[in-house]
Scaffold this motif. Structure first.
Motif, short mmCIF file in Angstrom:
data_model
loop_
_atom_site.label_atom_id
_atom_site.label_comp_id
_atom_site.label_asym_id
_atom_site.label_seq_id
_atom_site.Cartn_x
_atom_site.Cartn_y
_atom_site.Cartn_z
N LEU A 54 0.82 -1.22 0.00
CA LEU A 54 0.00 0.00 0.00
C LEU A 54 0.85 1.27 0.00
CD1 LEU A 54 -2.70 -0.98 2.67
CD2 LEU A 54 -2.96 -0.96 0.20
N GLY A 55 2.16 1.10 0.26
CA GLY A 55 3.03 2.28 0.27
C GLY A 55 3.44 2.73 1.66
N VAL A 56 3.43 1.79 2.61
CA VAL A 56 3.87 2.12 3.97
C VAL A 56 5.05 1.22 4.32
CG1 VAL A 56 3.24 2.17 6.41
CG2 VAL A 56 1.52 2.72 4.67
N GLN A 57 6.16 1.82 4.71
CA GLN A 57 7.29 1.02 5.14
C GLN A 57 7.28 0.93 6.66
OE1 GLN A 57 9.04 -0.88 3.24
NE2 GLN A 57 7.93 0.00 1.50
N VAL A 58 6.98 -0.26 7.16
CA VAL A 58 7.00 -0.47 8.61
C VAL A 58 7.34 -1.94 8.86
CG1 VAL A 58 4.49 -0.86 8.73
CG2 VAL A 58 5.70 -0.13 10.77
N SER A 59 8.30 -2.19 9.75
CA SER A 59 8.71 -3.57 10.00
C SER A 59 7.75 -4.23 10.98
CB SER A 59 10.12 -3.59 10.59
OG SER A 59 10.08 -3.08 11.91
N ASN A 60 7.75 -5.57 10.98
CA ASN A 60 6.86 -6.26 11.92
C ASN A 60 7.23 -5.99 13.38
OD1 ASN A 60 9.13 -7.70 11.48
ND2 ASN A 60 8.15 -9.68 11.13
N ASP A 61 8.53 -5.76 13.62
CA ASP A 61 8.96 -5.41 14.99
C ASP A 61 8.35 -4.08 15.43
OD1 ASP A 61 10.42 -7.68 15.33
OD2 ASP A 61 12.31 -6.78 14.63
N THR A 62 8.31 -3.13 14.48
CA THR A 62 7.73 -1.82 14.81
C THR A 62 6.23 -1.95 15.10
OG1 THR A 62 9.34 -0.78 13.38
CG2 THR A 62 7.46 0.56 14.02
N ILE A 63 5.56 -2.78 14.29
CA ILE A 63 4.13 -2.99 14.53
C ILE A 63 3.92 -3.53 15.94
CG2 ILE A 63 2.07 -4.27 13.83
CD1 ILE A 63 3.10 -4.19 10.96
N LYS A 64 4.77 -4.48 16.31
CA LYS A 64 4.65 -5.06 17.66
C LYS A 64 4.87 -3.97 18.72
CE LYS A 64 6.29 -8.71 20.67
NZ LYS A 64 6.31 -7.81 21.81
N ARG A 65 5.87 -3.11 18.47
CA ARG A 65 6.15 -2.03 19.44
C ARG A 65 4.96 -1.07 19.55
NH1 ARG A 65 11.45 -2.21 17.67
NH2 ARG A 65 11.13 -0.57 16.11
N ILE A 66 4.32 -0.79 18.41
CA ILE A 66 3.16 0.11 18.46
C ILE A 66 2.06 -0.54 19.32
CG2 ILE A 66 1.30 1.14 17.09
CD1 ILE A 66 3.29 1.40 14.76
N TYR A 67 1.86 -1.85 19.10
CA TYR A 67 0.84 -2.55 19.90
C TYR A 67 1.19 -2.55 21.38
CZ TYR A 67 -2.65 -4.38 16.78
OH TYR A 67 -3.72 -4.49 15.95
N ASP A 68 2.48 -2.77 21.66
CA ASP A 68 2.90 -2.84 23.07
C ASP A 68 2.69 -1.52 23.79
OD1 ASP A 68 3.53 -5.43 22.75
OD2 ASP A 68 5.70 -5.13 22.53
N ARG A 69 2.68 -0.43 23.01
CA ARG A 69 2.52 0.88 23.66
C ARG A 69 1.07 1.22 23.99
NH1 ARG A 69 6.65 3.12 20.38
NH2 ARG A 69 5.10 3.99 18.97
N ILE A 70 0.13 0.43 23.44
CA ILE A 70 -1.27 0.71 23.76
C ILE A 70 -1.51 0.35 25.21
CG2 ILE A 70 -3.68 0.06 23.32
CD1 ILE A 70 -2.89 -0.61 20.49
N GLU A 71 -2.03 1.30 25.96
CA GLU A 71 -2.37 0.95 27.34
C GLU A 71 -3.73 1.49 27.70
OE1 GLU A 71 -0.06 2.79 30.42
OE2 GLU A 71 0.70 4.33 29.07
N PHE A 72 -4.40 0.73 28.55
CA PHE A 72 -5.71 1.18 29.03
C PHE A 72 -5.47 1.82 30.38
CE2 PHE A 72 -6.78 -2.93 26.79
CZ PHE A 72 -6.99 -2.30 25.58
N ILE A 73 -5.79 3.10 30.48
CA ILE A 73 -5.59 3.77 31.75
C ILE A 73 -6.89 3.73 32.54
CG2 ILE A 73 -4.90 5.93 32.86
CD1 ILE A 73 -3.32 6.50 30.22
N ASP A 74 -6.87 2.92 33.58
CA ASP A 74 -8.06 2.76 34.40
C ASP A 74 -8.26 4.01 35.26
OD1 ASP A 74 -10.23 1.74 35.63
OD2 ASP A 74 -9.27 -0.09 36.33
N ASN A 75 -9.52 4.30 35.54
CA ASN A 75 -9.83 5.47 36.36
C ASN A 75 -10.71 5.03 37.53
OD1 ASN A 75 -10.68 7.84 37.47
ND2 ASN A 75 -11.87 8.51 35.69
N PRO A 76 -10.12 4.95 38.74
CA PRO A 76 -10.89 4.46 39.89
C PRO A 76 -12.04 5.40 40.29
CG PRO A 76 -8.73 5.24 40.58
CD PRO A 76 -8.73 5.27 39.09
N ASP A 77 -12.02 6.65 39.77
CA ASP A 77 -13.06 7.62 40.14
C ASP A 77 -14.19 7.72 39.11
OD1 ASP A 77 -11.72 8.31 42.45
OD2 ASP A 77 -10.44 9.74 41.38
N VAL A 78 -14.12 6.86 38.10
CA VAL A 78 -15.12 6.95 37.03
C VAL A 78 -16.53 6.75 37.61
CG1 VAL A 78 -15.01 4.49 36.38
CG2 VAL A 78 -15.62 6.20 34.68
N GLU A 79 -17.50 7.53 37.09
CA GLU A 79 -18.86 7.47 37.65
C GLU A 79 -19.87 6.84 36.71
OE1 GLU A 79 -19.93 11.36 39.01
OE2 GLU A 79 -18.35 11.38 40.54
#
Ligand SMILES: [Zn+2]
Length: 326
Positions: free
Chosen positions: A131-156
């Motif tokens: 498609l015209g994007v240069q990205v290695s599989n290692d980089t894709i993994k790193r992008i995934y690893d950076r996704i984090e869910f920030i929990d909020n104990p005060d959520v209502e």
């Protein structure tokens, strides 16, 4: 050097940035972006600065254009923090299309995540290169690893829904903040057990929208009995449709009789039509009632007990037909 804005491309960027040049070769497209003088907020103390310090160059890979790898060459600003007490003296401006120190635009990162969601990292890397994007599989993994869910104990207010992690196999419970619908937790399973544990740590919750699954309802009732439970829009519609189907089944008869465009309350009386037949026309019809025969003339024995005209049952039926007729 003078930078001439390409006005026709101004829709691509925000008001603080503009395109002044583009070049193209066999494999790639290059767009040159310049920052206009504007103010920026110090990331440390939050004070606004209009004091330009210097420009710096950034090169970012962007979403491909016509399947060609596309790069943004950005001349961005460094600002001086006006707050003398701030430990930050010089900071870089925030770009609207990329996070600091990223080599890809946010749009490209989204595209990479979107494609790799359905493929292995290696497969995604290959498809993206087509498609015209240069990205290695290692980089894709790193992008995934950076996704984090920030929990909020005060959520209502939260929404709870079950999601399939692996199609039809592994299920999880997704919890999102109702304010902006961002994911704050992804719990294992959908039987309500992990949800109970999570709810115990989020006692400020007053409102939950959920699907119709009873496992979530009972978990919420058990841990937060005061909490208001709402069926979300999708499931509300589903409930409504189910209810309507029930009503239709109960209220609408299996047969509806319509006469002259009006619906009748009950089945109309049957009309015997024989008397209306034109005798002459009827006699013109040729009805051959002879016994069927094969080509050599032998009669074909036709055995049909149901049509035995001499049977008691048939005679009785014929009698009753005559009575009805008169
Ligand atoms: Zn500052």
């Amino acid at each position: 050097m003078k930078y001439n804005e390409i006005n026709s491309l101004s829709f691509l960027l925000d008001k603080n940035h503009y395109l002044y040049k583009h070049t193209e070769d066999e494999q790639s497209i290059h767009l040159y972006v310049k920052s206009r003088p504007h103010s920026s907020i110090c990331p440390i103390c939050g004070e606004e600065s209009k004091q330009l310090h210097a420009t710096y160059d950034r090169v970012l890979q962007d979403t491909p254009i016509h399947m060609k790898q596309t790069f943004l060459h950005v001349k961005a600003y460094k600002f001086e923090c006006p707050n003398s007490n701030c430990k930050c003296k010089v900071f870089m401006e925030d770009l609207p299309f990329a996070k600091p120190s990223q080599v890809r635009t946010d749009a490209l990162t989204s595209l990479i995540l979107g494609v790799s969601m359905y493929l292995s990292n290696e497969g995604a890397s290959k498809v993206l290169s087509l498609l015209g994007v240069q990205v290695s599989n290692d980089t894709i993994k790193r992008i995934y690893d950076r996704i984090e869910f920030i929990d909020n104990p005060d959520v209502e207010a939260v929404g709870i829904d079950d999601v399939a992690i692996r199609k039809g196999h592994k299920y999880a419970t997704a919890i999102y903040d109702l304010k902006d619908h961002h994911l704050i937790a992804l719990l294992e399973g959908r039987d309500g057990e992990t949800l109970k544990e999570w709810l115990r740590k989020h006692t400020k919750i007053r409102l939950v929208t959920r699907d119709r699954a009873s496992a979530y309802a009972s978990a919420i009732n058990e841990i937060l009995p005061e909490c208001i439970q709402v069926a979300d829009r999708f499931h509300l519609l589903q409930n409504l449709l189910d209810k309507l189907k029930e009503i239709f089944k109960a209220e609408i008869p299996s047969e509806i009789f319509i006469e002259n465009g009006k619906v009748l309350d009950k089945a109309p009386k049957k009309i015997w039509c024989e008397n209306d037949l034109d005798e002459e026309q009827f006699n013109q019809l040729h009805y051959d009632n002879t016994t069927p025969a094969s080509l050599d003339g032998t009669e074909i024995f036709f055995d049909n007990k149901k049509r035995n005209l001499d049977s008691v049952q048939y005679k009785a039926h014929a009698e009753s037909r005559k009575k009805n007729k008169n």
